[in-house]
Design a protein around this motif. Structure first.
Motif, PDB file in Angstrom:
ATOM      1  N   LEU A   1      -0.197   5.840  -6.821  1.00  0.00           N
ATOM      2  CA  LEU A   1      -1.225   4.775  -6.785  1.00  0.00           C
ATOM      3  C   LEU A   1      -1.104   4.358  -5.161  1.00  0.00           C
ATOM      4  CD1 LEU A   1      -2.058   2.821 -10.018  1.00  0.00           C
ATOM      5  CD2 LEU A   1      -3.402   4.331  -8.461  1.00  0.00           C
ATOM      6  N   ILE A   2       0.241   3.849  -4.999  1.00  0.00           N
ATOM      7  CA  ILE A   2       0.592   2.910  -3.491  1.00  0.00           C
ATOM      8  C   ILE A   2       0.149   4.196  -2.523  1.00  0.00           C
ATOM      9  CG2 ILE A   2       2.206   2.128  -2.164  1.00  0.00           C
ATOM     10  CD1 ILE A   2       3.362   0.990  -4.696  1.00  0.00           C
TER      11      ILE A   2
ATOM     12  N   PHE B   1      -1.103   2.839   4.113  1.00  0.00           N
ATOM     13  CA  PHE B   1      -0.037   3.745   4.001  1.00  0.00           C
ATOM     14  C   PHE B   1      -0.719   5.246   4.199  1.00  0.00           C
ATOM     15  CE2 PHE B   1       1.828   0.394   1.424  1.00  0.00           C
ATOM     16  CZ  PHE B   1       2.807   0.104   2.705  1.00  0.00           C
ATOM     17  N   SER B   2      -1.869   5.302   4.523  1.00  0.00           N
ATOM     18  CA  SER B   2      -2.846   6.452   4.448  1.00  0.00           C
ATOM     19  C   SER B   2      -2.073   7.270   5.528  1.00  0.00           C
ATOM     20  CB  SER B   2      -4.172   6.509   4.750  1.00  0.00           C
ATOM     21  OG  SER B   2      -4.378   6.084   6.018  1.00  0.00           O
TER      22      SER B   2
ATOM     23  N   ILE C   1       9.830   3.415   2.495  1.00  0.00           N
ATOM     24  CA  ILE C   1       9.307   2.285   2.760  1.00  0.00           C
ATOM     25  C   ILE C   1       9.313   1.477   1.407  1.00  0.00           C
ATOM     26  CG2 ILE C   1       7.189   1.237   3.511  1.00  0.00           C
ATOM     27  CD1 ILE C   1       6.391   3.482   4.852  1.00  0.00           C
ATOM     28  N   LEU C   2       9.110   1.907   0.257  1.00  0.00           N
ATOM     29  CA  LEU C   2       8.843   1.196  -0.975  1.00  0.00           C
ATOM     30  C   LEU C   2      10.300   0.511  -1.356  1.00  0.00           C
ATOM     31  CD1 LEU C   2       6.325   3.029  -3.040  1.00  0.00           C
ATOM     32  CD2 LEU C   2       6.259   1.036  -1.587  1.00  0.00           C
TER      33      LEU C   2
ATOM     34  N   ASN D   1      -2.445   2.308  11.150  1.00  0.00           N
ATOM     35  CA  ASN D   1      -3.148   1.666  10.229  1.00  0.00           C
ATOM     36  C   ASN D   1      -3.158   0.149  10.631  1.00  0.00           C
ATOM     37  OD1 ASN D   1      -3.556   4.300   9.162  1.00  0.00           O
ATOM     38  ND2 ASN D   1      -1.826   4.034   7.654  1.00  0.00           N
ATOM     39  N   THR D   2      -2.123  -0.640  10.827  1.00  0.00           N
ATOM     40  CA  THR D   2      -2.198  -1.990  11.048  1.00  0.00           C
ATOM     41  C   THR D   2      -3.085  -2.406  12.272  1.00  0.00           C
ATOM     42  OG1 THR D   2       0.175  -1.874  10.315  1.00  0.00           O
ATOM     43  CG2 THR D   2      -0.872  -3.764  11.623  1.00  0.00           C
TER      44      THR D   2
END
Lengths: 230, 230
Positions: free
Chosen positions: A8-9, A15-16, A26-27, A126-127
């Motif tokens: 899901l994440i 995170f794409s 990362i997680l 992304n950021t």
DNA sequence: CTGGTTATTTGCGGTGCAGCAAAGTCAGAG
DNA sequence: CTCTGACTTTGCTGCACCGCAAATAACCAG
């Protein structure tokens, strides 16, 4: 106890473009954080040790002025980053984040952001996109606050909220979390009294329906047209 | 004909951290652009082929609403980037840029931005900092528009302008370019009439001095204190 | 079910500021 | 130097909206 659903994440905008192994790294660095409705995720002008990813729930980001007036800058929904002070080169949070409902977030220490940004260019990109988008939203809000009357501003705020969080119901599209007249006033630079008057007027005209802390937009197009007249 | 003073440009924020040879490569790709006072550097909602660095002069960035109302988003001074639509992933300019005085800019084709951003990480990082800073400014303006009365907003606008562009004069600090009452009104979401009334009132009280298109702040601290009272 | 807290509605009066109108002032073009 | 257009000032009127006050109404805990 719970387990993160990594698939899901992986699909979330921040995170794409990241590979699955990268995502796992990362997680690994994050810790889960549960926040009850009404509780703060972080507070304005306090040291910012972490940034967050909202996994479930809704959080409002509020700025309080020196004389105590509040302005709601935005509502954050699941899947969005929040409190990225460190990415902007800040050491304190520029606003307070309050959970509108019981919510679940992931928290990373600031150091992780800088590691991730250098290791994974897609994350940094992304950021940057997020910050750009928020800048443009803020610019549009400046224009609206400087030029539009209250009814137009409130109508727009409702339409933005149903676009971001709306759920279909029997009568129309309902805002996906409890929101008071005061909250809507704090989003639009007016008072709860004025919001209340507008909502009742619009309810008589069939544009919206509302109960305590719940607002449903019955006919957004006609509402916009209504407030559009000069 | 003129020649670029590369050592001056090397010191500008957008290029800080770049080596001299790198800078030469970058400057190679730019072409100079002279803009007379009152002329547009680029126009809102038109195709954005280039981005710019202002070398000399002052440019105001204006958004026009569907019904023709104008809002001045910011004033750009020498050394700042402008029209970086492509960096934000846009293909059109979100605003119009008008030279407040005869100005000189460098113009790069959009392709150059993407080359530079990948070749020189420092350049990309500087751009990110700029965008972050503008987002925070916009947020502060949203808060001010939503909570502060007109006199406070106008006072703040003047103080920001003298901070960015002020020059010492006999009587105080003067805004570094010609600016009309209408311009100040367009920065603060009010009308030229109200700005005129405020300025004359403040002039009587000794806080400011002004003539046609010129404003000098005599005592910024006392002005702020004056509008600060509830 | 009940009392207490929180949210909402609604009336009324006040006011900050816009909008209109018109006069006055300044700067640059010819 | 004078004419013309751009900018500014100032009075008056009106209205959008706020602030206060008080009456409901809905939810929650016990």
């Amino acid at each position: 106890m719970y387990t993160l659903d990594r698939s899901l994440i992986a699909g979330l905008p921040p995170f794409s473009g990241l590979s699955r192994p990268d995502l796992d790294v990362i997680l690994e660095k994050a810790r889960p954080l549960r926040v009850a409705a009404g509780q703060a995720v972080f507070e304005q002008d306090t040291e910012a040790p972490s940034f967050f990813l909202l996994l479930d729930g809704h959080v409002r980001v509020v700025k309080t002025t020196a004389d105590g007036q509040q302005v709601i800058m935005r509502y954050i929904s699941a899947g969005q980053l929040i409190g990225i002070a460190t990415a902007l080169g800040r050491t304190t949070y520029p606003a307070t984040a309050i959970a509108a409902v019981d919510s679940l977030a992931l928290a990373w220490p600031n150091e992780a952001w800088h590691e991730l940004a250098t290791l994974y260019p897609a994350f940094a990109a992304n950021t940057f996109k997020t910050v750009s988008a928020r800048m443009e939203e803020a610019h549009e809000r400046v224009v609206e606050l400087a030029t539009a009357l209250v009814d137009r501003r409130v109508a727009h705020a409702l339409l933005r909220l149903i676009e971001q969080t709306g759920r279909r119901t029997e009568y129309g599209i309902e805002i996906g979390f409890p929101i008071s007249r005061q909250d809507i006033a704090d989003m639009t630079g007016t008072t709860l009294h004025t919001v209340s008057r507008l909502l009742t007027a619009w309810e008589h005209q069939g544009f919206v329906r509302s109960t305590r802390k719940r607002v449903t937009v019955v006919d957004g197009a006609r509402l916009l047209d209504h407030v559009g007249r000069v």
